[in-house]
Design a protein around this motif. Structure first.
Motif: not given
Length: 188
Positions: A38-40, A10, A54, A25-29
């Motif tokens: 990584v979804r951002t 982020k 992504t 926004e940052y989300q490691h899946v």
């Protein structure tokens, strides 16, 4: 230099397709099956649009050619806002869209701001998070109003309106958080 999926976080500034972005926004899946990704959500530093992107293993994002210069806000001619580099006295003009409505309502003549340049071209303005502005109009204080609790609207010298405690009067100078648009405290 290129960023890989593992470097993303982020606030990081990246470049995709020649456009600079900031990761908001940052989300490691890590799904049960298949490879992690990584979804951002990324925000364009040029026009402010927010996109979802992504990143998979092996995907690369470039480091943008960005430069920040401190400049002084001079004036608004109705169409453009003019800024001056205080060391070289060079002047530039940016449109209201490039400056952003959220920034304009807290800017006053002579204020120092940071201008972000991408490949030598000015693209956006960053104002200080806390600014001191004078209250030009607010309702008077009445007996019985307490210093805590209630709030009333106050118009500032730049035209912005913020909610302030009842004890703030016309002519007072207050500190305002420009990100939240909130009253912080009265300047002594």
């Amino acid at each position: 230099m290129a960023y890989s999926m593992n470097d993303l976080k982020k606030g990081l500034r990246i470049e995709l397709g020649g456009v600079p972005y900031r990761i908001v926004e940052y989300q490691h899946v890590k799904p049960g099956k298949g490879a992690a990704y990584v979804r951002t959500k990324i925000k364009s530093l040029i026009d402010g649009r927010v996109l979802e992107k992504t990143f998979h293993a092996g995907d690369k994002a470039e480091k943008p050619d960005l430069e920040e210069k401190e400049m002084q806000y001079l004036y608004d001619d109705g169409e453009n806002m003019h800024f001056m580099d205080t060391s070289t006295y060079e002047q530039i003009a940016l449109t209201h869209d490039q400056v952003g409505d959220d920034n304009i309502k807290y800017m006053k003549d002579g204020m120092n701001v940071k201008i972000l340049f991408h490949n030598g071209k000015a693209i956006s303005v960053e104002i200080p998070q806390v600014v001191e502005l004078e209250v030009t109009e607010t309702a008077p204080a009445f007996k019985g109003d307490t210093a805590t609790g209630g709030r009333k609207p106050a118009t500032l010298e730049t035209g912005a309106v913020v909610q302030v405690p009842f004890h703030i009067l016309t002519g007072d100078v207050i500190k305002v958080d420009t990100i939240e648009g909130k009253y912080l405290e009265k300047v002594k």
